[in-house]
Design a protein around this motif. Structure first.
Motif, PDB file in Angstrom:
ATOM      1  N   LEU A 124       0.830  -1.209   0.000  1.00 37.62           N
ATOM      2  CA  LEU A 124       0.000   0.000   0.000  1.00 37.62           C
ATOM      3  C   LEU A 124       0.860   1.254   0.000  1.00 37.62           C
ATOM      4  O   LEU A 124       0.390   2.324  -0.391  1.00 37.62           O
ATOM      5  CB  LEU A 124      -0.918   0.008   1.227  1.00 37.62           C
ATOM      6  N   ASP A 125       2.103   1.130   0.451  1.00 31.79           N
ATOM      7  CA  ASP A 125       2.979   2.295   0.584  1.00 31.79           C
ATOM      8  C   ASP A 125       4.351   1.973  -0.006  1.00 31.79           C
ATOM      9  O   ASP A 125       5.228   1.455   0.686  1.00 31.79           O
ATOM     10  CB  ASP A 125       3.112   2.690   2.059  1.00 31.79           C
ATOM     11  N   PRO A 126       4.566   2.279  -1.290  1.00 30.49           N
ATOM     12  CA  PRO A 126       5.835   1.921  -1.932  1.00 30.49           C
ATOM     13  C   PRO A 126       6.982   2.883  -1.645  1.00 30.49           C
ATOM     14  O   PRO A 126       8.116   2.617  -2.058  1.00 30.49           O
ATOM     15  CB  PRO A 126       5.476   1.954  -3.415  1.00 30.49           C
ATOM     16  N   GLY A 127       6.691   4.031  -0.999  1.00 31.14           N
ATOM     17  CA  GLY A 127       7.733   5.010  -0.762  1.00 31.14           C
ATOM     18  C   GLY A 127       7.922   5.934  -1.951  1.00 31.14           C
ATOM     19  O   GLY A 127       7.119   5.935  -2.894  1.00 31.14           O
ATOM     20  N   PRO A 128       8.989   6.733  -1.951  1.00 33.79           N
ATOM     21  CA  PRO A 128       9.188   7.706  -3.033  1.00 33.79           C
ATOM     22  C   PRO A 128       9.524   7.047  -4.362  1.00 33.79           C
ATOM     23  O   PRO A 128      10.192   6.020  -4.408  1.00 33.79           O
ATOM     24  CB  PRO A 128      10.363   8.553  -2.530  1.00 33.79           C
ATOM     25  N   CYS A 129       9.057   7.662  -5.442  1.00 36.65           N
ATOM     26  CA  CYS A 129       9.350   7.174  -6.789  1.00 36.65           C
ATOM     27  C   CYS A 129      10.819   7.418  -7.114  1.00 36.65           C
ATOM     28  O   CYS A 129      11.391   8.445  -6.736  1.00 36.65           O
ATOM     29  CB  CYS A 129       8.463   7.884  -7.808  1.00 36.65           C
ATOM     30  N   ARG A 130      11.436   6.486  -7.836  1.00 38.76           N
ATOM     31  CA  ARG A 130      12.857   6.574  -8.163  1.00 38.76           C
ATOM     32  C   ARG A 130      13.113   6.748  -9.656  1.00 38.76           C
ATOM     33  O   ARG A 130      14.229   6.500 -10.128  1.00 38.76           O
ATOM     34  CB  ARG A 130      13.579   5.321  -7.655  1.00 38.76           C
ATOM     35  N   LEU A 131      12.120   7.213 -10.402  1.00 36.83           N
ATOM     36  CA  LEU A 131      12.348   7.449 -11.825  1.00 36.83           C
ATOM     37  C   LEU A 131      13.297   8.619 -12.083  1.00 36.83           C
ATOM     38  O   LEU A 131      13.755   8.798 -13.210  1.00 36.83           O
ATOM     39  CB  LEU A 131      11.021   7.699 -12.542  1.00 36.83           C
ATOM     40  N   ASP A 132      13.595   9.395 -11.057  1.00 37.77           N
ATOM     41  CA  ASP A 132      14.536  10.505 -11.236  1.00 37.77           C
ATOM     42  C   ASP A 132      15.974  10.101 -10.916  1.00 37.77           C
ATOM     43  O   ASP A 132      16.870  10.943 -10.877  1.00 37.77           O
ATOM     44  CB  ASP A 132      14.125  11.701 -10.371  1.00 37.77           C
ATOM     45  N   SER A 133      16.228   8.797 -10.735  1.00 31.34           N
ATOM     46  CA  SER A 133      17.590   8.338 -10.444  1.00 31.34           C
ATOM     47  C   SER A 133      18.449   8.396 -11.699  1.00 31.34           C
ATOM     48  O   SER A 133      17.944   8.433 -12.830  1.00 31.34           O
ATOM     49  CB  SER A 133      17.561   6.900  -9.913  1.00 31.34           C
ATOM     50  N   ASP A 134      19.750   8.395 -11.521  1.00 32.09           N
ATOM     51  CA  ASP A 134      20.669   8.417 -12.662  1.00 32.09           C
ATOM     52  C   ASP A 134      20.454   7.205 -13.558  1.00 32.09           C
ATOM     53  O   ASP A 134      20.505   7.308 -14.797  1.00 32.09           O
ATOM     54  CB  ASP A 134      22.119   8.451 -12.169  1.00 32.09           C
ATOM     55  N   ALA A 135      20.223   6.035 -12.946  1.00 31.07           N
ATOM     56  CA  ALA A 135      20.038   4.812 -13.735  1.00 31.07           C
ATOM     57  C   ALA A 135      18.766   4.887 -14.576  1.00 31.07           C
ATOM     58  O   ALA A 135      18.751   4.492 -15.744  1.00 31.07           O
ATOM     59  CB  ALA A 135      19.993   3.597 -12.809  1.00 31.07           C
ATOM     60  N   ALA A 136      17.681   5.394 -13.984  1.00 28.83           N
ATOM     61  CA  ALA A 136      16.416   5.515 -14.724  1.00 28.83           C
ATOM     62  C   ALA A 136      16.554   6.501 -15.880  1.00 28.83           C
ATOM     63  O   ALA A 136      16.049   6.251 -16.986  1.00 28.83           O
ATOM     64  CB  ALA A 136      15.302   5.955 -13.776  1.00 28.83           C
ATOM     65  N   ILE A 137      17.235   7.602 -15.645  1.00 30.13           N
ATOM     66  CA  ILE A 137      17.430   8.601 -16.701  1.00 30.13           C
ATOM     67  C   ILE A 137      18.300   8.024 -17.818  1.00 30.13           C
ATOM     68  O   ILE A 137      18.037   8.241 -19.010  1.00 30.13           O
ATOM     69  CB  ILE A 137      18.041   9.886 -16.111  1.00 30.13           C
ATOM     70  N   ALA A 138      19.323   7.250 -17.461  1.00 37.28           N
ATOM     71  CA  ALA A 138      20.167   6.613 -18.476  1.00 37.28           C
ATOM     72  C   ALA A 138      19.347   5.645 -19.326  1.00 37.28           C
ATOM     73  O   ALA A 138      19.513   5.569 -20.552  1.00 37.28           O
ATOM     74  CB  ALA A 138      21.334   5.888 -17.809  1.00 37.28           C
TER      75      ALA A 138
END
Length: 490
Positions: free
Chosen positions: A271-285
């Motif tokens: 129910l609570d996944p925490g903050p989104c990590r699409l702004d990480s360096d790996a996601a941006i790469a």
């Protein structure tokens, strides 16, 4: 294939509140009173009959997406009816319409649908409290045993399609399992292998060692060096759920994810996944590579979902693509002997292929005996014998979700041509993708449908040139954080 993996467009209107669903589930637990108020009678019951025949005369309603196994089952319900004396009414809908129907049924307590195609993201996660724990039926000595038990299901499937949260409950049995793999024109790769190897400096034949950078180079070679196809690669990059699926393979391969603990969030749910990590360096790469890959792909990609991509591949327009493995049957019908399958290429972190499977569940908003009758259908519909029949069906083609089925000599033999079970031609690639270190699992959270829209909206703008990969990922991340912070509607 027969039928594509779960579709998600257009999105349904906001579902009823979680509170109302919980209230409905609680009411169902109290002697099924809400279901009774809805006007549906309890199941027929014959105490002296055998376990399979005790509910003869009952009608079970099954609501499903129009999938391959459902098409096969609907075409041949006679074995189940003869075994149990139970009639089955099957309603098939596009997934978003199904999700809306199920939400309204559960919230109202009417209990119109006994068995539900419980998509993990639009149905199971939002309404988990309204589904029965299937362990109670499997452990009931008065009901038929579950052949092979829960352990016979492929572990990643049982978790991703059958569970929500860490309470140990099993809310659905794995029913279908579309998975994204590398589909390629084996005839063209064989014809041009030596030329490509000389030009590219590596063996182009797909293998577990192939990287996404090599995939890009192979696609470019087909674009520039031969007229056998118009383009080297194509993608399902329409502004649609398909775009999120296509991109996610790159996201994971570059080491990015939607949330911390992505495997846990995708496999078990929260129910609570925490903050989104699409702004990480790996996601941006990963987004940067995806943008670069789409620039050399067939321009039609931005108008295609999985069906459009599959049609373009079968028409001989492209040499290869990532797509759902259950297109193997239609590929074989259109281009017999010309297509092969491999695990998707690896990135800097790993190889990952999107899993799109779903389970079938028993509504808890129905009386007790009706739940037991529904369990008989769920048990039969996912049994090894039924899965083999579906695999061979001329109108179905669904892929088994049980380990024991893949060990049957008949099924093992079908992995090689000539094959009367064409989806099994992709089995080697698919089984590699189902390993815990390679399976790609989107977040199983109640609000994923809205998050999904945020992802493919930003990606579409990126591909159109309206945003850089970094700005698209940061915008998607910010939007998802707001969705998650708002939580489920109270």
């Amino acid at each position: 294939m027969g039928s594509p993996p779960p579709s998600s467009a257009p999105r349904p209107s906001p579902p009823p509140s979680r509170r109302s669903v919980l209230r409905g589930a609680a009411g169902a637990g109290a002697m099924g009173l809400l279901a009774a108020c809805g006007g549906r009678s309890d199941a027929a019951f014959h105490a002296d009959a055998g376990p399979w025949r005790r509910y003869a005369g009952t009608t079970v309603n099954f609501i499903s997406e129009n999938t391959a196994p459902t098409a096969a089952i609907a075409a041949d319900l006679k074995p189940f009816t003869e075994l149990t004396g139970i009639r089955v009414n099957i309603v098939t809908l596009e997934l978003s319409a199904l999700a809306q129907k199920v939400a309204l049924d559960l919230a109202s307590g009417n209990g119109e649908y006994d068995v539900v195609y419980a998509d993990p993201y639009q149905v199971l996660a939002p309404y988990a409290p309204a589904f029965a724990d299937l362990r109670e039926f499997a452990e009931d000595p008065g009901l038929p045993r579950l052949p092979g038990g829960f352990d016979d299901f492929i572990p990643t499937h049982l978790d991703a399609a059958g569970r929500f949260g860490g309470d140990g409950k099993i809310l659905a049995l794995p029913y279908d399992c579309p998975t994204m793999v590398w589909q390629y024109r084996a005839d063209l790769f064989k014809r041009y292998r030596d030329r490509m190897a000389d030009d590219l400096g590596f063996d182009p034949m797909p293998s577990d060692d192939t990287t996404w950078e090599q995939y890009y180079a192979i696609a470019t070679w087909f674009n520039d060096k031969t007229d056998a196809v118009r383009y080297g690669t194509g993608h399902q990059a329409k502004q649609h759920d398909a775009l999120m699926c296509d991109f996610s393979n790159l996201l994971w391969s570059y080491g990015g994810d939607y949330f911390d603990g992505g495997t846990r969030v995708g496999r078990i749910g929260t129910l609570d996944p925490g903050p989104c990590r699409l702004d990480s360096d790996a996601a941006i790469a990963g987004a940067e590579f995806y943008q670069r890959l789409l620039k050399i792909a067939d321009p039609g990609s931005r108008t295609w979902d999985w069906d459009g991509l599959g049609a373009a591949f079968r028409a001989g327009r492209i040499a290869m693509c990532p797509n759902w493995h259950e297109y193997a049957a239609s590929n074989e019908a259109a281009m017999p002997g010309k297509v092969s399958y491999a695990r998707l290429p690896k990135g800097p972190a790993r190889s990952a292929g999107m899993y799109g499977g779903t389970g079938i569940a028993v509504s808890d908003v129905i009386p007790e005996r009706r739940r037991q009758a529904a369990w008989l259908f769920v048990n039969w519909a996912t049994a090894p014998k039924t899965q083999v029949a579906n695999l061979a069906s001329k109108v179905g083609g669904g892929t088994p979700t049980r380990t024991s089925v893949y060990e049957m000599p008949r099924v093992t033999a079908a992995q090689h041509r000539p094959s009367k079970m064409a989806n099994m031609l992709s089995a080697t690639a698919v089984k590699k993708t189902w390993r815990s270190d390679t399976i790609g699992l989107r977040p199983k959270i109640p609000m994923w449908a809205e998050c999904d829209t945020a992802v493919y909206t930003q990606l579409s703008g990126m591909l159109a040139g309206d945003a850089s990969p970094e700005s698209a990922m940061r915008a998607a991340s910010s939007r998802i954080d707001r969705i998650v912070a708002r939580g489920w509607v109270n």
